[in-house]
Scaffold this active site. Structure first.
Site, mmCIF file in Angstrom:
data_model
loop_
_atom_site.group_PDB
_atom_site.id
_atom_site.type_symbol
_atom_site.label_atom_id
_atom_site.label_comp_id
_atom_site.label_asym_id
_atom_site.label_seq_id
_atom_site.Cartn_x
_atom_site.Cartn_y
_atom_site.Cartn_z
ATOM 1 N N GLY A 1 29.129 41.896 50.039
ATOM 2 C CA GLY A 1 30.201 41.134 50.662
ATOM 3 C C GLY A 1 31.401 42.037 50.887
ATOM 4 N N GLN B 1 40.153 43.979 52.155
ATOM 5 C CA GLN B 1 39.591 45.222 51.630
ATOM 6 C C GLN B 1 39.554 46.340 52.669
ATOM 7 O OE1 GLN B 1 36.043 42.995 49.862
ATOM 8 N NE2 GLN B 1 36.325 44.706 48.443
ATOM 9 N N CYS C 1 33.127 45.308 42.447
ATOM 10 C CA CYS C 1 33.875 45.139 43.693
ATOM 11 C C CYS C 1 34.051 46.504 44.341
ATOM 12 C CB CYS C 1 35.240 44.517 43.383
ATOM 13 S SG CYS C 1 36.280 44.273 44.833
ATOM 14 N N LEU C 2 33.853 46.574 45.653
ATOM 15 C CA LEU C 2 33.992 47.848 46.360
ATOM 16 C C LEU C 2 35.419 48.397 46.269
ATOM 17 C CD1 LEU C 2 31.836 47.097 49.539
ATOM 18 C CD2 LEU C 2 31.166 48.372 47.486
ATOM 19 N N HIS D 1 33.558 35.106 45.174
ATOM 20 C CA HIS D 1 34.171 36.429 44.972
ATOM 21 C C HIS D 1 34.931 36.847 46.237
ATOM 22 C CE1 HIS D 1 34.127 40.686 43.371
ATOM 23 N NE2 HIS D 1 34.387 40.883 44.665
ATOM 24 N N GLU D 2 34.278 36.723 47.397
ATOM 25 C CA GLU D 2 34.921 37.119 48.656
ATOM 26 C C GLU D 2 36.071 36.177 49.018
ATOM 27 O OE1 GLU D 2 34.369 40.048 49.700
ATOM 28 O OE2 GLU D 2 32.635 40.275 48.393
ATOM 29 N N HIS E 1 39.262 37.123 47.508
ATOM 30 C CA HIS E 1 39.965 38.203 48.212
ATOM 31 C C HIS E 1 40.921 37.660 49.270
ATOM 32 C CE1 HIS E 1 38.484 41.992 46.706
ATOM 33 N NE2 HIS E 1 37.220 41.600 46.798
#
Length: 195
Positions: free
Chosen positions: A45, A50, A105-106, A147-148, A151
């Site tokens: 995701g 991000q 997480c990226l 999670h996304e 963000h």
């Protein structure tokens, strides 16, 4: 085009995403770039903040989870075929048991911790063609969406950790802010120019 991923400490990660309209400039290109960036970084995701955009947009492809030994055949099939774009998403309901899963997480490379989330959600959103949808999801798909979704609300998975866990990962978070993290994808760091 592969975009740099903004690391922990970048102010855009703490902004509430703004809603967009279907004539948002270069929307299709932005979505394509986000998918390409996510695949390049081996993510499931990626949210617009991000990649430096404070808008309510995220993309998901849960196929990598389909190969996990922890999922049933039915769930694996569902995960394999789940690739979606969420625009102006709004979670309407979170229900069911709260369960833990080791998340990463990226934007926060090399930090993984157990996060507890509801097993089922109802979400309203627009797809990339700006068709309005209201759908229910559960299991790993619901978790990735939550999670996304966090963000675009300016929330990171580390915000869900206990005070003790936050202290334990504090040094790693500081290293990310200072650009000392070395993931195998391009990043933009808060206190250092991108590499």
């Amino acid at each position: 085009m592969i975009l740099p991923i903004y690391g922990y400490g970048e102010p855009v990660l703490r902004k509430m995403g703004a809603e967009i309209s279907k004539d948002y400039p270069n929307l299709k290109e932005t979505i394509a770039n986000m998918f390409e960036t996510m695949y390049h970084a081996h993510g499931v995701g990626l949210a617009a903040p991000q990649v430096g955009l404070a808008i309510r947009l995220f993309v998901i492809d849960t196929e990598p989870f389909a190969d996990s030994d922890d999922v049933s055949k039915e769930e694996a099939a569902e995960l394999k075929g789940f690739k979606k774009t969420f625009i102006n998403a709004k979670i309407l309901k979170e229900e069911g048991d709260v369960w833990g899963f080791n998340e990463g997480c990226l934007s926060i490379p090399d930090v993984r911790e157990d996060v507890f989330r509801h097993e089922k959600i109802t979400i309203e959103y627009f797809d990339e063609e700006f068709n309005k949808k209201t759908e229910e999801f559960d299991g790993l798909i619901a978790r990735v969406i939550q999670h996304e979704y966090d963000h675009i609300e300016g929330i990171l998975f580390t915000d869900h950790l206990s005070t003790l866990k936050k202290k334990l990962v504090g040094k790693k978070l500081m290293n990310i802010m200072e650009g000392k993290a070395r993931p195998d994808y391009k990043m933009k760091f808060a206190n250092k120019k991108g590499r």
